[in-house]
Write a protein that holds these residues in place. Structure first.
Motif, PDB file in Angstrom:
ATOM      1  N   SER B 131       3.888  -0.332  -4.507  1.00  0.00           N
ATOM      2  CA  SER B 131       3.128  -0.383  -5.757  1.00  0.00           C
ATOM      3  C   SER B 131       3.218   0.974  -6.435  1.00  0.00           C
ATOM      4  N   MET B 132       2.825   1.008  -7.702  1.00  0.00           N
ATOM      5  CA  MET B 132       2.853   2.265  -8.461  1.00  0.00           C
ATOM      6  C   MET B 132       1.548   3.038  -8.295  1.00  0.00           C
ATOM      7  N   GLN B 133       0.754   2.657  -7.305  1.00  0.00           N
ATOM      8  CA  GLN B 133      -0.611   3.189  -7.223  1.00  0.00           C
ATOM      9  C   GLN B 133      -0.729   4.615  -6.704  1.00  0.00           C
ATOM     10  N   THR B 134       0.390   5.217  -6.334  1.00  0.00           N
ATOM     11  CA  THR B 134       0.347   6.635  -5.971  1.00  0.00           C
ATOM     12  C   THR B 134       1.131   7.481  -6.972  1.00  0.00           C
ATOM     13  N   THR B 135       1.172   7.005  -8.201  1.00  0.00           N
ATOM     14  CA  THR B 135       1.732   7.805  -9.294  1.00  0.00           C
ATOM     15  C   THR B 135       0.779   8.941  -9.640  1.00  0.00           C
ATOM     16  N   PRO B 144       0.542  -5.177 -16.691  1.00  0.00           N
ATOM     17  CA  PRO B 144       0.034  -6.463 -16.184  1.00  0.00           C
ATOM     18  C   PRO B 144      -0.158  -6.478 -14.672  1.00  0.00           C
ATOM     19  N   SER B 145       0.401  -5.524 -13.972  1.00  0.00           N
ATOM     20  CA  SER B 145       0.265  -5.457 -12.519  1.00  0.00           C
ATOM     21  C   SER B 145       0.663  -4.063 -12.064  1.00  0.00           C
ATOM     22  N   PHE B 146       0.194  -3.659 -10.900  1.00  0.00           N
ATOM     23  CA  PHE B 146       0.622  -2.382 -10.306  1.00  0.00           C
ATOM     24  C   PHE B 146       1.730  -2.596  -9.268  1.00  0.00           C
ATOM     25  N   GLN B 147       2.094  -3.851  -8.986  1.00  0.00           N
ATOM     26  CA  GLN B 147       3.109  -4.120  -7.964  1.00  0.00           C
ATOM     27  C   GLN B 147       4.491  -3.733  -8.476  1.00  0.00           C
ATOM     28  N   THR B 148       5.299  -3.144  -7.601  1.00  0.00           N
ATOM     29  CA  THR B 148       6.615  -2.680  -8.046  1.00  0.00           C
ATOM     30  C   THR B 148       7.745  -3.210  -7.149  1.00  0.00           C
ATOM     31  N   LEU B 149       8.866  -2.511  -7.071  1.00  0.00           N
ATOM     32  CA  LEU B 149      10.090  -3.087  -6.502  1.00  0.00           C
ATOM     33  C   LEU B 149      10.076  -3.304  -4.988  1.00  0.00           C
ATOM     34  N   SER B 150       9.276  -2.552  -4.277  1.00  0.00           N
ATOM     35  CA  SER B 150       9.210  -2.695  -2.814  1.00  0.00           C
ATOM     36  C   SER B 150      10.574  -2.528  -2.149  1.00  0.00           C
ATOM     37  N   LEU B 151      11.342  -1.553  -2.596  1.00  0.00           N
ATOM     38  CA  LEU B 151      12.638  -1.291  -1.944  1.00  0.00           C
ATOM     39  C   LEU B 151      12.413  -0.625  -0.589  1.00  0.00           C
ATOM     40  N   VAL B 152      11.299   0.068  -0.460  1.00  0.00           N
ATOM     41  CA  VAL B 152      10.902   0.660   0.828  1.00  0.00           C
ATOM     42  C   VAL B 152       9.542   0.052   1.199  1.00  0.00           C
ATOM     43  N   PRO B 153       9.213   0.043   2.504  1.00  0.00           N
ATOM     44  CA  PRO B 153       7.990  -0.665   2.934  1.00  0.00           C
ATOM     45  C   PRO B 153       6.731   0.202   2.835  1.00  0.00           C
ATOM     46  N   PHE B 154       6.746   1.190   1.931  1.00  0.00           N
ATOM     47  CA  PHE B 154       5.598   2.080   1.786  1.00  0.00           C
ATOM     48  C   PHE B 154       5.483   2.495   0.320  1.00  0.00           C
ATOM     49  N   ASN B 155       4.516   3.347   0.025  1.00  0.00           N
ATOM     50  CA  ASN B 155       4.384   3.885  -1.332  1.00  0.00           C
ATOM     51  C   ASN B 155       4.976   5.293  -1.392  1.00  0.00           C
ATOM     52  N   ILE B 156       5.337   5.708  -2.599  1.00  0.00           N
ATOM     53  CA  ILE B 156       5.929   7.033  -2.778  1.00  0.00           C
ATOM     54  C   ILE B 156       5.064   7.848  -3.735  1.00  0.00           C
ATOM     55  N   ASN B 157       4.857   9.107  -3.409  1.00  0.00           N
ATOM     56  CA  ASN B 157       4.257  10.041  -4.366  1.00  0.00           C
ATOM     57  C   ASN B 157       5.309  11.086  -4.725  1.00  0.00           C
TER      58      ASN B 157
END
Lengths: 235, 235
Positions: B131-135, B144-157
């Motif tokens: 998700s984009m929630q650690t931007t 419309p949503s915070f869900q993103t590509l999920s290319l990796v199984p975690f979030n990125i900052n």
């Protein structure tokens, strides 16, 4: 006739929680027997009860009692009947989500516009603007809307931070972020440095505290305003 | 079989745009005649055309052509037919809003998971996570949503920034913000310092660049990982 303090931060460096704001509480909440505390913004670490206790301890120095909104069965009634409201800081996305979920965003707006004294710090101040879109917080939860209380006719950026001229970091500065906001939005933004607050009284919005604030308007160069400046017509 | 570079930043201090990434472009986009550029994240200042030109200039040093997604009549078809994709930085809220509005979020996910080479920098990297929630960006537009590509199984900052021990500022540190994220969410977060990137190749996720990255897991102490660390199973 609004009566509110919208403060950039709850805590100044080397001070206790709310310390610099305590002298202003009796003037704000003058007829209040008890102030309703909204602890919704705190995402982790301390519970609503602990956060309310912390606020109560600070408010006790001004001789004012605090009761947490979570202690009431019906949050809407709690707000309608409150003698005064204080919304603490934390994460603005979480705060706004919970205010909408508990159906109190518009109720707070209504009672504060009708005279219920209100204080916010940080996230609690952010929601005093037209929208929460100039928050510095992470989007840890998806709120149903970014629209907030609109107690002032502009947006607020709390904890405003000047760019560090020596930084080698390539992340956006606060000023750049607000400029990006103006790429898509037209309302002015007031960058409130820590120790500054907006006082809403007698239909006026005034900058208080010792510091200047930085004002950002779409397609204009940002400028500084002195403490004491009347910001009522900034829109 | 994915083939991607998710980079913390586009530009290092005292370097040109994409300079440190250019040597890695031929390896990533090896069979690509032309790479599709997604300029959606840029909120103001430069147009899609100007941003695409800037990317094209950098890519030309690696002998690779660039074409902007806005030059195609149908963005979905453009992505499906692309030999490679590069998503530039800017504001993540704006990027995610435009990807959803143009109905391409899931199309990018699908083609990249099926092997279309992908590079992201900053906002373009943020969307590589769950998700984009650690931007770090401001919510200048409501996606419309915070869900993103999920290319990796975690979030990125991206642009991960260590706390400044001398700071008197009371705004939350990056580490505190990520801790707040974990008050409500359970996926790990990788704090990528500027100059670091994640390489996705042969079903593996590897930390690249000269620096360590900082890994945050819910209810655990954050820890450092060395460059070269396999992060495939971080979830």
């Amino acid at each position: 006739m609004m009566n509110a303090i919208l403060a950039s931060t709850s805590t100044l460096h080397n001070q206790d929680y709310l310390e610099y704001l305590i002298p202003h509480l009796p003037g704000l909440y003058k007829n209040a027997k008890e102030v309703l505390f909204i602890p919704y913004a705190r995402p982790e670490g301390i519970s609503h009860e602990e956060y309310t206790e912390k606020a109560a301890e600070a408010f006790s120095e001004a001789g004012i009692k605090i009761k947490g909104i979570h202690e009431f069965e019906n949050p809407v009634t709690a707000i309608k009947e409150a003698d005064g409201i204080f919304t603490g800081g934390g994460n603005t996305f979480l705060l706004v989500s919970k205010l909408y979920r508990n159906k109190v965003m518009n109720v707070i707006k209504e009672v504060v516009k009708n005279g219920t004294p209100y204080m916010g710090t940080s996230a609690g101040t952010n929601i005093g603007g037209l929208s929460m879109q100039t928050t510095n917080d992470m989007p840890i939860v998806y709120p149903p809307s970014f629209q907030t209380l609109s107690l002032v006719p502009f947006n607020i950026n709390p904890h405003y931070l000047d760019p560090n001229p020596n930084s080698e970091h390539k992340g956006e500065t606060r000023e750049t972020r607000i400029k990006e906001f103006h790429g898509l939005n037209s309302q002015p933004v007031v960058g409130l440095r820590e120790g500054s607050w907006l006082e809403l009284r007698d239909n006026k919005v005034t900058l208080k505290g010792e510091l200047q604030a930085r004002v950002f308007e779409k397609d204009k160069l940002p400028f500084e305003v002195e403490t004491g400046t009347d910001l009522t017509d900034l829109n």
